[in-house]
Design an enzyme around this catalytic site. Structure first.
Site, PDB file in Angstrom:
ATOM      1  N   ARG A 153      40.551  50.305 -21.895  1.00  0.00           N
ATOM      2  CA  ARG A 153      40.031  50.633 -20.556  1.00  0.00           C
ATOM      3  C   ARG A 153      38.506  50.691 -20.567  1.00  0.00           C
ATOM      4  O   ARG A 153      37.849  50.178 -19.657  1.00  0.00           O
ATOM      5  CB  ARG A 153      40.576  51.984 -20.094  1.00  0.00           C
ATOM      6  CG  ARG A 153      42.002  51.959 -19.689  1.00  0.00           C
ATOM      7  CD  ARG A 153      42.421  53.339 -19.251  1.00  0.00           C
ATOM      8  NE  ARG A 153      43.808  53.367 -18.861  1.00  0.00           N
ATOM      9  CZ  ARG A 153      44.581  54.433 -18.930  1.00  0.00           C
ATOM     10  NH1 ARG A 153      44.087  55.569 -19.386  1.00  0.00           N
ATOM     11  NH2 ARG A 153      45.831  54.383 -18.546  1.00  0.00           N
ATOM     12  N   HIS A 193      42.691  62.195 -27.221  1.00  0.00           N
ATOM     13  CA  HIS A 193      42.812  61.714 -25.843  1.00  0.00           C
ATOM     14  C   HIS A 193      42.512  62.876 -24.907  1.00  0.00           C
ATOM     15  O   HIS A 193      43.178  63.902 -24.941  1.00  0.00           O
ATOM     16  CB  HIS A 193      44.232  61.188 -25.622  1.00  0.00           C
ATOM     17  CG  HIS A 193      44.500  60.727 -24.241  1.00  0.00           C
ATOM     18  ND1 HIS A 193      44.066  59.506 -23.784  1.00  0.00           N
ATOM     19  CD2 HIS A 193      45.148  61.305 -23.217  1.00  0.00           C
ATOM     20  CE1 HIS A 193      44.440  59.368 -22.527  1.00  0.00           C
ATOM     21  NE2 HIS A 193      45.100  60.439 -22.170  1.00  0.00           N
ATOM     22  N   VAL A 223      53.979  58.075 -23.382  1.00  0.00           N
ATOM     23  CA  VAL A 223      53.132  57.842 -22.212  1.00  0.00           C
ATOM     24  C   VAL A 223      52.906  59.111 -21.396  1.00  0.00           C
ATOM     25  O   VAL A 223      52.622  59.055 -20.219  1.00  0.00           O
ATOM     26  CB  VAL A 223      53.716  56.728 -21.302  1.00  0.00           C
ATOM     27  CG1 VAL A 223      53.698  55.397 -22.006  1.00  0.00           C
ATOM     28  CG2 VAL A 223      55.129  57.087 -20.853  1.00  0.00           C
ATOM     29  N   SER A 224      53.026  60.259 -22.030  1.00  0.00           N
ATOM     30  CA  SER A 224      52.821  61.510 -21.303  1.00  0.00           C
ATOM     31  C   SER A 224      51.675  62.290 -21.935  1.00  0.00           C
ATOM     32  O   SER A 224      51.333  62.103 -23.088  1.00  0.00           O
ATOM     33  CB  SER A 224      54.106  62.346 -21.317  1.00  0.00           C
ATOM     34  OG  SER A 224      54.484  62.640 -22.639  1.00  0.00           O
ATOM     35  N   ASN A 225      51.083  63.170 -21.159  1.00  0.00           N
ATOM     36  CA  ASN A 225      49.982  63.997 -21.642  1.00  0.00           C
ATOM     37  C   ASN A 225      50.487  65.376 -22.006  1.00  0.00           C
ATOM     38  O   ASN A 225      51.449  65.846 -21.410  1.00  0.00           O
ATOM     39  CB  ASN A 225      48.903  64.108 -20.564  1.00  0.00           C
ATOM     40  CG  ASN A 225      48.076  62.859 -20.478  1.00  0.00           C
ATOM     41  OD1 ASN A 225      47.828  62.210 -21.480  1.00  0.00           O
ATOM     42  ND2 ASN A 225      47.654  62.511 -19.280  1.00  0.00           N
TER      43      ASN A 225
END
Length: 70
Positions: A37, A61, A5-7
């Site tokens: 989304r 992403h 869940v991190s960029n």
């Protein structure tokens, strides 16, 4: 199971997979959340159910992703 869940998501998922020792062939799709989304935003704007919206987000992403409404 690993949930990243991190960029930057794609890069972090690749590193996590590499060091995890998991066998090849697992599902590594970072675009699922972006697609959900995108479909939700379209449905809200049209006043429709998200079940009636078909749309996909392709590519990495971030800035390189491509939105593909149908």
């Amino acid at each position: 199971m690993l949930i990243i869940v991190s960029n930057p998501l794609d890069a972090m998922a690749q590193v996590a997979f590499a060091v995890s020792g998991f066998p090849a062939g697992g599902d590594r799709d970072g675009g699922v959340l972006d697609t959900a989304r995108f479909r939700t935003f379209i449905a809200q704007e049209l006043g429709a159910s998200v079940r009636d919206v078909q749309a996909y987000v392709l590519g990495g992403h971030g800035d390189t992703m491509v939105r593909s409404p149908s």
